[in-house]
Design an enzyme around this catalytic site. Sequence first.
Site, PDB file in Angstrom:
ATOM      1  N   GLN A 191      -9.974  -6.780   3.514  1.00  0.00           N
ATOM      2  CA  GLN A 191     -11.197  -5.962   3.593  1.00  0.00           C
ATOM      3  C   GLN A 191     -10.956  -4.549   3.048  1.00  0.00           C
ATOM      4  OE1 GLN A 191     -14.278  -7.348   4.569  1.00  0.00           O
ATOM      5  NE2 GLN A 191     -12.959  -9.130   4.338  1.00  0.00           N
TER       6      GLN A 191
ATOM      7  N   ARG B  35      -2.008 -10.038   9.939  1.00  0.00           N
ATOM      8  CA  ARG B  35      -2.836  -8.832   9.837  1.00  0.00           C
ATOM      9  C   ARG B  35      -3.155  -8.580   8.354  1.00  0.00           C
ATOM     10  NH1 ARG B  35      -0.531  -4.214  13.924  1.00  0.00           N
ATOM     11  NH2 ARG B  35      -2.636  -3.405  13.735  1.00  0.00           N
TER      12      ARG B  35
ATOM     13  N   ILE C 203      -5.041  -7.458   4.752  1.00  0.00           N
ATOM     14  CA  ILE C 203      -5.713  -6.211   4.365  1.00  0.00           C
ATOM     15  C   ILE C 203      -6.799  -6.483   3.309  1.00  0.00           C
ATOM     16  CG2 ILE C 203      -3.771  -4.705   4.983  1.00  0.00           C
ATOM     17  CD1 ILE C 203      -3.170  -4.474   1.938  1.00  0.00           C
TER      18      ILE C 203
ATOM     19  N   LYS D 151      -3.850   8.544  19.596  1.00  0.00           N
ATOM     20  CA  LYS D 151      -2.965   8.053  18.524  1.00  0.00           C
ATOM     21  C   LYS D 151      -3.773   7.568  17.318  1.00  0.00           C
ATOM     22  CE  LYS D 151      -1.082   3.620  18.583  1.00  0.00           C
ATOM     23  NZ  LYS D 151      -1.207   2.866  17.339  1.00  0.00           N
ATOM     24  N   ASN D 152      -4.728   6.687  17.567  1.00  0.00           N
ATOM     25  CA  ASN D 152      -5.377   6.041  16.428  1.00  0.00           C
ATOM     26  C   ASN D 152      -6.361   6.959  15.702  1.00  0.00           C
ATOM     27  OD1 ASN D 152      -3.774   3.825  16.756  1.00  0.00           O
ATOM     28  ND2 ASN D 152      -5.299   2.623  17.888  1.00  0.00           N
TER      29      ASN D 152
ATOM     30  N   ARG E   1       6.220   4.774  20.303  1.00  0.00           N
ATOM     31  CA  ARG E   1       5.357   4.913  19.129  1.00  0.00           C
ATOM     32  C   ARG E   1       4.002   5.473  19.517  1.00  0.00           C
ATOM     33  NH1 ARG E   1       4.078  -0.182  16.280  1.00  0.00           N
ATOM     34  NH2 ARG E   1       2.525   1.293  15.602  1.00  0.00           N
TER      35      ARG E   1
ATOM     36  N   ASP F  56      -6.443  -3.326  22.913  1.00  0.00           N
ATOM     37  CA  ASP F  56      -5.284  -2.489  23.237  1.00  0.00           C
ATOM     38  C   ASP F  56      -5.098  -2.289  24.743  1.00  0.00           C
ATOM     39  OD1 ASP F  56      -4.886  -2.280  20.547  1.00  0.00           O
ATOM     40  OD2 ASP F  56      -5.698  -0.259  20.352  1.00  0.00           O
TER      41      ASP F  56
ATOM     42  N   CYS G  17       2.777  -2.982  14.871  1.00  0.00           N
ATOM     43  CA  CYS G  17       3.068  -4.003  15.875  1.00  0.00           C
ATOM     44  C   CYS G  17       2.861  -5.398  15.296  1.00  0.00           C
ATOM     45  CB  CYS G  17       2.133  -3.836  17.082  1.00  0.00           C
ATOM     46  SG  CYS G  17       2.518  -2.418  18.095  1.00  0.00           S
TER      47      CYS G  17
ATOM     48  N   ILE H  47      -9.446 -10.450  19.116  1.00  0.00           N
ATOM     49  CA  ILE H  47      -9.170  -9.676  17.891  1.00  0.00           C
ATOM     50  C   ILE H  47      -7.935 -10.204  17.146  1.00  0.00           C
ATOM     51  CG2 ILE H  47      -8.740  -7.363  16.930  1.00  0.00           C
ATOM     52  CD1 ILE H  47     -11.416  -7.447  18.387  1.00  0.00           C
TER      53      ILE H  47
HETATM   54  N1  EPU Z   1      -8.627  -7.936   9.552  1.00  0.00           N
HETATM   55  C1  EPU Z   1      -8.816  -8.748   8.463  1.00  0.00           C
HETATM   56  N2  EPU Z   1      -8.797  -8.172   7.225  1.00  0.00           N
HETATM   57  C2  EPU Z   1      -8.604  -6.844   7.028  1.00  0.00           C
HETATM   58  C3  EPU Z   1      -8.421  -6.017   8.157  1.00  0.00           C
HETATM   59  C4  EPU Z   1      -8.426  -6.599   9.423  1.00  0.00           C
HETATM   60  O1  EPU Z   1      -8.980  -9.958   8.595  1.00  0.00           O
HETATM   61  O2  EPU Z   1      -8.599  -6.399   5.876  1.00  0.00           O
HETATM   62  C5  EPU Z   1      -8.642  -8.552  10.898  1.00  0.00           C
HETATM   63  C6  EPU Z   1      -7.349  -8.325  11.685  1.00  0.00           C
HETATM   64  O3  EPU Z   1      -6.385  -9.294  11.356  1.00  0.00           O
HETATM   65  C7  EPU Z   1      -7.825  -8.434  13.108  1.00  0.00           C
HETATM   66  C8  EPU Z   1      -9.236  -7.822  13.045  1.00  0.00           C
HETATM   67  O4  EPU Z   1      -9.638  -7.881  11.670  1.00  0.00           O
HETATM   68  O5  EPU Z   1      -7.932  -9.775  13.467  1.00  0.00           O
HETATM   69  C9  EPU Z   1      -9.338  -6.410  13.512  1.00  0.00           C
HETATM   70  O6  EPU Z   1      -8.362  -5.619  12.857  1.00  0.00           O
HETATM   71  P1  EPU Z   1      -8.549  -4.052  12.687  1.00  0.00           P
HETATM   72  O7  EPU Z   1      -8.570  -3.734  11.242  1.00  0.00           O
HETATM   73  O8  EPU Z   1      -9.711  -3.607  13.516  1.00  0.00           O
HETATM   74  O9  EPU Z   1      -7.226  -3.500  13.350  1.00  0.00           O
HETATM   75  P2  EPU Z   1      -6.185  -2.496  12.741  1.00  0.00           P
HETATM   76  O10 EPU Z   1      -6.887  -1.440  11.978  1.00  0.00           O
HETATM   77  O11 EPU Z   1      -5.077  -3.254  12.126  1.00  0.00           O
HETATM   78  C10 EPU Z   1      -6.413  -0.835  14.738  1.00  0.00           C
HETATM   79  C11 EPU Z   1      -5.473  -0.139  15.662  1.00  0.00           C
HETATM   80  C12 EPU Z   1      -4.892  -1.156  16.636  1.00  0.00           C
HETATM   81  C13 EPU Z   1      -6.038  -1.798  17.400  1.00  0.00           C
HETATM   82  C14 EPU Z   1      -7.063  -2.403  16.430  1.00  0.00           C
HETATM   83  C15 EPU Z   1      -8.292  -2.952  17.112  1.00  0.00           C
HETATM   84  C16 EPU Z   1      -4.614   1.665  14.335  1.00  0.00           C
HETATM   85  C17 EPU Z   1      -3.490   2.257  13.596  1.00  0.00           C
HETATM   86  N3  EPU Z   1      -4.416   0.475  14.888  1.00  0.00           N
HETATM   87  O12 EPU Z   1      -5.632  -1.820  14.075  1.00  0.00           O
HETATM   88  O13 EPU Z   1      -4.076  -0.422  17.529  1.00  0.00           O
HETATM   89  O14 EPU Z   1      -5.537  -2.831  18.220  1.00  0.00           O
HETATM   90  O15 EPU Z   1      -7.485  -1.394  15.483  1.00  0.00           O
HETATM   91  O16 EPU Z   1      -8.945  -1.975  17.841  1.00  0.00           O
HETATM   92  O17 EPU Z   1      -5.682   2.285  14.465  1.00  0.00           O
HETATM   93  C18 EPU Z   1      -2.447  -0.193  19.177  1.00  0.00           C
HETATM   94  O18 EPU Z   1      -2.787   1.011  19.251  1.00  0.00           O
HETATM   95  O19 EPU Z   1      -1.681  -0.749  20.021  1.00  0.00           O
HETATM   96  C19 EPU Z   1      -2.962  -0.998  18.083  1.00  0.00           C
HETATM   97  C20 EPU Z   1      -2.437  -2.156  17.731  1.00  0.00           C
END
Ligand code: EPU
Length: 413
Positions: A111, A107, A109, A7-8, A382, A290, A102, A312
């Site tokens: 970064q 969460r 953005i 998926k990811n 999903r 996950d 989710c 995380i």
């Molecule tokens: N974070 C920040 N600032 C940012 C981005 C992230 O503070 O600009 C924080 C987040 O709040 C979190 C940490 O950094 O505490 C890690 O977030 P990350 O960006 O790695 O997660 P994500 O990209 O939002 C993806 C997967 C998630 C998976 C996480 C961690 C996708 C679409 N989603 O989320 O997948 O849990 O990486 O591996 O790729 C799932 O599949 O169930 C799922 C939630």
Amino acid sequence: MNISGAKNAAVAILPATILAGGVCVLENVPQINDVTIDLQILRHMGADVRLLDKSTIRIDTKHIKNTAIPYELARHIRASYYFLGVLLSKFNHAKVSMPGGCDLGDRPIDQHIKCFKSLGAEYSIEHGMVEITADKLIGTQIYFDKVTVGATINALLAAVKADGLTILENAAKEPHIVDLANFLNSMGADIMGAGTDVIKIRGAKTFRGTDYTIIPDQIEAGTYMVAAAATKGDVTIKNVIPKHLEPITSKLRKVGAKVIEDDDSVRVIGAQEYERTNIKTMPHPGFPTDMQPQFAALLTLARGTSILTEGIFDNRFRYVDELRRMGADISVDGKVAVIEGVERLTGAPVKAADLRAGAALIIAGLSAQGVTNIEEIQHIERGYEEMEVKLRAIGADIVKRTVAEVGAIAKVV
Ligand code: EPU
């Protein structure tokens, strides 16, 4: 049982096809709702999308002009923000509704925005839409304050056409980041170091369509590995990359399950009883967040006290109340859950709060005595392709029922 594409990885690779400005054929694409939404977004923008078979999709992005994605489409999935990076790269402009996905707590953005700005873009957020524009993107050095999958992917997408060299430091190392980089390279990008914490991207000018096979989903595989263990089963899980499963394999062995690895399969043989353990979720190659809820379901039946620390997300224990309804003994304090193993779980009506929470409830339902009804399975759909069909094929007693007013209900006996 066979594992579908990741998926990811898929939700990053699908938007990336826009860079080709031509035809890409993607194989091993999972049939899940997040992919369906990505395909709707691509069609909305003007792409020609055709399903060649169940898991093969031909996408022609030659005629994409539209660089705005409305709320109704973007709100359903987190990964809609990958269109920001790719549209910025291709058209120097993107306007995308703030992402959904989710509910796992805050969460941000920041970064992602930091990357776009470092590359020379300007951004604004108005009326729930993120808008980014740039006259020109210029290679730069970006240090991530936090290891983030999403921002690493967006930085790759945004930098592939920037002038000169971009260096990403403290980058995420997940297998789907490597998969995206391989896909981008097969279209003409010049990316080195994906899978390590320093990624170097030399801007390329021309991109072409390509044929590409998406990697297997390590979280889907891990979910079925834990399900096999929790039900004391003996299951061979095929089309996997065992190396990607190591954190899960190692924890399963630690608690007492037998895991036998082959080239592209793993066999899990459940134990009669499980030992307690402690788990802390971390970025790859640490134990994946996950898989935290699914493992918690298994540990509810282990001997002794297990401690789970979520490293995380702020709010990834939303399944705990539901497991308690089934007889689990779990207490939560902030990011730590303490699980006292119990003799048995009993079936109950429960609700899936998010994707992996739903998977945990299915595992608990399969190992509990009696019937478990799981509501709100749209979260599960999903990210898992035909979960009930795959589970039934290996002996689970599970059916999916549609209830018009409520959505859908899965009944696990
Ligand atoms: N974070 C920040 N600032 C940012 C981005 C992230 O503070 O600009 C924080 C987040 O709040 C979190 C940490 O950094 O505490 C890690 O977030 P990350 O960006 O790695 O997660 P994500 O990209 O939002 C993806 C997967 C998630 C998976 C996480 C961690 C996708 C679409 N989603 O989320 O997948 O849990 O990486 O591996 O790729 C799932 O599949 O169930 C799922 C939630």
